[in-house]
Design an enzyme around this catalytic site. Structure first.
Site, PDB file in Angstrom:
ATOM      1  N   ARG A  48       3.266  16.425 -12.914  1.00 26.46           N
ATOM      2  CA  ARG A  48       4.111  15.443 -12.240  1.00 26.46           C
ATOM      3  C   ARG A  48       3.317  14.147 -12.171  1.00 26.46           C
ATOM      4  O   ARG A  48       2.166  14.084 -12.573  1.00 26.46           O
ATOM      5  CB  ARG A  48       4.546  15.915 -10.843  1.00 26.46           C
ATOM      6  CG  ARG A  48       3.559  16.761 -10.014  1.00 26.46           C
ATOM      7  CD  ARG A  48       2.293  16.098  -9.670  1.00 26.46           C
ATOM      8  NE  ARG A  48       2.527  14.828  -9.002  1.00 26.46           N
ATOM      9  CZ  ARG A  48       1.570  13.921  -8.844  1.00 26.46           C
ATOM     10  NH1 ARG A  48       0.367  14.127  -9.325  1.00 26.46           N
ATOM     11  NH2 ARG A  48       1.816  12.776  -8.234  1.00 26.46           N
ATOM     12  N   ALA A  50       4.560   9.890 -12.788  1.00 26.50           N
ATOM     13  CA  ALA A  50       5.263   9.232 -13.899  1.00 26.50           C
ATOM     14  C   ALA A  50       4.461   9.173 -15.203  1.00 26.50           C
ATOM     15  O   ALA A  50       4.936   9.627 -16.251  1.00 26.50           O
ATOM     16  CB  ALA A  50       5.703   7.833 -13.448  1.00 26.50           C
ATOM     17  N   ARG A  90      13.851  15.327 -15.325  1.00 23.15           N
ATOM     18  CA  ARG A  90      13.797  14.588 -14.046  1.00 23.15           C
ATOM     19  C   ARG A  90      14.314  13.165 -14.319  1.00 23.15           C
ATOM     20  O   ARG A  90      14.039  12.610 -15.376  1.00 23.15           O
ATOM     21  CB  ARG A  90      12.374  14.539 -13.462  1.00 23.15           C
ATOM     22  CG  ARG A  90      11.822  15.894 -13.041  1.00 23.15           C
ATOM     23  CD  ARG A  90      10.454  15.773 -12.362  1.00 23.15           C
ATOM     24  NE  ARG A  90      10.572  15.244 -10.990  1.00 23.15           N
ATOM     25  CZ  ARG A  90       9.523  14.892 -10.249  1.00 23.15           C
ATOM     26  NH1 ARG A  90       8.298  14.956 -10.761  1.00 23.15           N
ATOM     27  NH2 ARG A  90       9.686  14.429  -9.020  1.00 23.15           N
ATOM     28  N   GLN A 197       1.919  15.898  -1.797  1.00 21.19           N
ATOM     29  CA  GLN A 197       0.996  15.535  -2.890  1.00 21.19           C
ATOM     30  C   GLN A 197      -0.216  14.759  -2.381  1.00 21.19           C
ATOM     31  O   GLN A 197      -1.276  14.768  -2.989  1.00 21.19           O
ATOM     32  CB  GLN A 197       1.708  14.681  -3.953  1.00 21.19           C
ATOM     33  CG  GLN A 197       2.716  15.428  -4.792  1.00 21.19           C
ATOM     34  CD  GLN A 197       4.142  15.065  -4.408  1.00 21.19           C
ATOM     35  OE1 GLN A 197       4.460  15.022  -3.222  1.00 21.19           O
ATOM     36  NE2 GLN A 197       5.000  14.841  -5.378  1.00 21.19           N
ATOM     37  N   ASP A 238       7.409   4.980  -9.870  1.00 20.01           N
ATOM     38  CA  ASP A 238       8.104   5.797 -10.868  1.00 20.01           C
ATOM     39  C   ASP A 238       9.016   4.943 -11.724  1.00 20.01           C
ATOM     40  O   ASP A 238       9.363   5.325 -12.851  1.00 20.01           O
ATOM     41  CB  ASP A 238       8.904   6.910 -10.174  1.00 20.01           C
ATOM     42  CG  ASP A 238       7.950   7.912  -9.538  1.00 20.01           C
ATOM     43  OD1 ASP A 238       7.528   7.688  -8.393  1.00 20.01           O
ATOM     44  OD2 ASP A 238       7.585   8.880 -10.226  1.00 20.01           O
ATOM     45  N   ASN A 248       9.504   4.846  -5.788  1.00 22.14           N
ATOM     46  CA  ASN A 248       8.299   5.652  -5.662  1.00 22.14           C
ATOM     47  C   ASN A 248       8.601   6.793  -4.708  1.00 22.14           C
ATOM     48  O   ASN A 248       9.687   6.887  -4.134  1.00 22.14           O
ATOM     49  CB  ASN A 248       7.120   4.805  -5.170  1.00 22.14           C
ATOM     50  CG  ASN A 248       5.782   5.505  -5.391  1.00 22.14           C
ATOM     51  OD1 ASN A 248       5.478   5.938  -6.497  1.00 22.14           O
ATOM     52  ND2 ASN A 248       5.006   5.636  -4.321  1.00 22.14           N
ATOM     53  N   LYS A 249       7.633   7.694  -4.544  1.00 21.53           N
ATOM     54  CA  LYS A 249       7.817   8.870  -3.699  1.00 21.53           C
ATOM     55  C   LYS A 249       8.439   8.536  -2.350  1.00 21.53           C
ATOM     56  O   LYS A 249       8.088   7.527  -1.726  1.00 21.53           O
ATOM     57  CB  LYS A 249       6.449   9.537  -3.488  1.00 21.53           C
ATOM     58  CG  LYS A 249       6.453  10.814  -2.718  1.00 21.53           C
ATOM     59  CD  LYS A 249       7.395  11.882  -3.246  1.00 21.53           C
ATOM     60  CE  LYS A 249       7.255  12.099  -4.729  1.00 21.53           C
ATOM     61  NZ  LYS A 249       8.227  13.031  -5.292  1.00 21.53           N
TER      62      LYS A 249
HETATM   63  C1  LIG Z   1       1.147   7.196 -11.020  1.00 20.90           C
HETATM   64  S1  LIG Z   1       2.133   8.482 -10.416  1.00 20.90           S
HETATM   65  C2  LIG Z   1       3.565   7.695  -9.955  1.00 20.90           C
HETATM   66  C3  LIG Z   1       4.395   8.439  -8.928  1.00 20.90           C
HETATM   67  O1  LIG Z   1       4.850   9.744  -9.354  1.00 20.90           O
HETATM   68  C4  LIG Z   1       4.880  10.612  -8.199  1.00 20.90           C
HETATM   69  O2  LIG Z   1       6.086  11.335  -8.094  1.00 20.90           O
HETATM   70  P1  LIG Z   1       6.111  12.936  -8.432  1.00 20.90           P
HETATM   71  O3  LIG Z   1       4.880  13.544  -7.843  1.00 20.90           O
HETATM   72  O4  LIG Z   1       7.399  13.417  -7.809  1.00 20.90           O
HETATM   73  O5  LIG Z   1       6.150  13.021  -9.945  1.00 20.90           O
HETATM   74  C5  LIG Z   1       4.737   9.666  -7.032  1.00 20.90           C
HETATM   75  O6  LIG Z   1       5.955   9.008  -6.730  1.00 20.90           O
HETATM   76  C6  LIG Z   1       3.729   8.709  -7.614  1.00 20.90           C
HETATM   77  O7  LIG Z   1       3.537   7.559  -6.846  1.00 20.90           O
END
Ligand SMILES: CSC[C@H]1O[C@H](OP(=O)(O)O)[C@H](O)[C@@H]1O
Length: 346
Positions: A48, A50, A90, A197, A238, A248-249
């Protein structure tokens, strides 16, 4: 210091992914040889972040054409169909679609090569995307470092770290570079419910690197800012829309609002592949909704009635007017974002 964890590797004709759903308690690497297994790894968040999703997708596109033995046009058709399939994994991180397009366009540019030559070129393109990501992240870190000072307290949200990319991370990149410079940055990592995370990934990778990191609950962000502990907030992204609105998250919007209130600079660490100039603004960024058990049964313990309603958007959108700067590998972008992003990218 403990050896850095590697999220993605291409080794012995297979994609090796660290299973991030098992961290921080187990370090398990799995071997992927099919596009279907890569699709599943993205959906279940074994991989996971981006940039990491984009790199994994590029290798997945290569794996998906291994069994093609017919004509060049059959290979190109298969690649196109596989891209449409992988795109269903996704919806929010634009890097997924960017990487798929890179691989499809790479094949389109190879006229009348043999099947084997095309497969070789596509693997080279996937490896190029992988290496570019590493280079991008270090450059983002160097630009972010110009905005920080030794001894600063930095708040971050979710994981935009080495585990979300091929190396260094985006938002975490300056922390690694600062350590190399002998700086003493103090990182506050929002645990980031519901997937946590921040505590399972960011705290893990920074702690292993010997970087001063403190886990806080998302609800403590206001207090640490009110106590003057935070000199900057740095988060990943993202998808950055053309006007600077950024997905973003979930919870990032709250951090941005708090940062505005406490006059803390709020920086987006944004690789240019995450900037989507085709999406005009944040209103049109697709926001993934995930299984509500991630909230009410997180870690396998019911924390609400099993049949209760819950809402689980995985991302939110921070409007451009809450963003101090968007920091890319090509430079630092300030408002007016639409105009300045165009200048940066053209
Ligand atoms: C550089 S990572 C960008 C971004 O991706 C993460 O989402 P996920 O863990 O759901 O894939 C998170 O939003 C990060 O900030």
């Amino acid at each position: 210091m403990t050896e850095a964890l590697v999220s993605i590797e291409w080794k012995n004709d297979a994609l090796i992914l660290l299973d991030q759903t098992k961290l921080p308690n187990e370090i398990i690497y799995d071997r992927y040889t099919t596009i279907q297994s890569v699709w599943d790894a993205i959906v279940t968040m074994k991989v996971r972040g981006a940039p990491a999703i984009g790199v994994a997708a590029a290798y997945g596109m290569y794996l998906g054409i291994q069994d093609v033995t017919g004509s060049v046009s059959e290979l190109k058709d298969t690649l196109q169909k596989n891209g449409e399939y992988l795109a269903t994994s996704r919806p929010t991180a634009v890097n997924l679609f960017w990487a798929i397009d890179r691989m499809v366009n790479c094949a389109a540019s190879l006229d009348d090569d043999s099947i084997e030559m095309m497969k070789e070129s596509l693997l080279t393109e996937a490896k190029r995307i992988h290496q570019e990501d590493e280079d991008i992240n270090r450059q983002i870190g160097e630009h972010l470092l110009t905005l920080l000072e030794d001894g600063n307290g930095i708040l971050t949200h979710c994981n935009a770290g080495a585990l979300a990319t091929s190396k260094y991370g985006t938002a975490t990149s300056p922390f690694y570079l600062a350590k190399e410079k002998g700086w003493d940055l103090k990182v506050y990592a929002d645990e980031t419910r519901p997937r946590l995370q921040g505590s399972t990934l960011t705290a893990l990778e920074l702690h292993r690197a010997g970087i001063d990191v403190t886990v806080i609950t998302d609800s403590m962000a206001a207090m640490v800012m009110s106590q003057g502990k935070i000199q900057a907030a740095i988060v990943g992204c993202d998808r950055v829309a053309a006007n600077g609105d950024t997905a973003n998250k979930i919870g990032t919007l709250g951090v941005a609002i708090l940062a505005k209130h406490y006059k803390v600079p709020f920086y987006i660490a944004a690789p240019t592949p995450t900037i989507d100039m085709q999406t005009a603004n944040g209103d049109t960024i697709p926001i993934e909704e995930r299984n509500i058990e991630e909230i009410i049964n997180s870690l396998g313990k019911w924390t609400a009635p099993k049949d209760v309603q819950a809402y689980n958007p995985a991302f939110d959108v921070t409007p451009a007017d809450l963003i101090t700067a968007i920091v890319t590998e090509k430079g630092i972008v300030h408002a007016p974002f639409e105009e300045n992003l165009k200048k940066l990218l053209n």
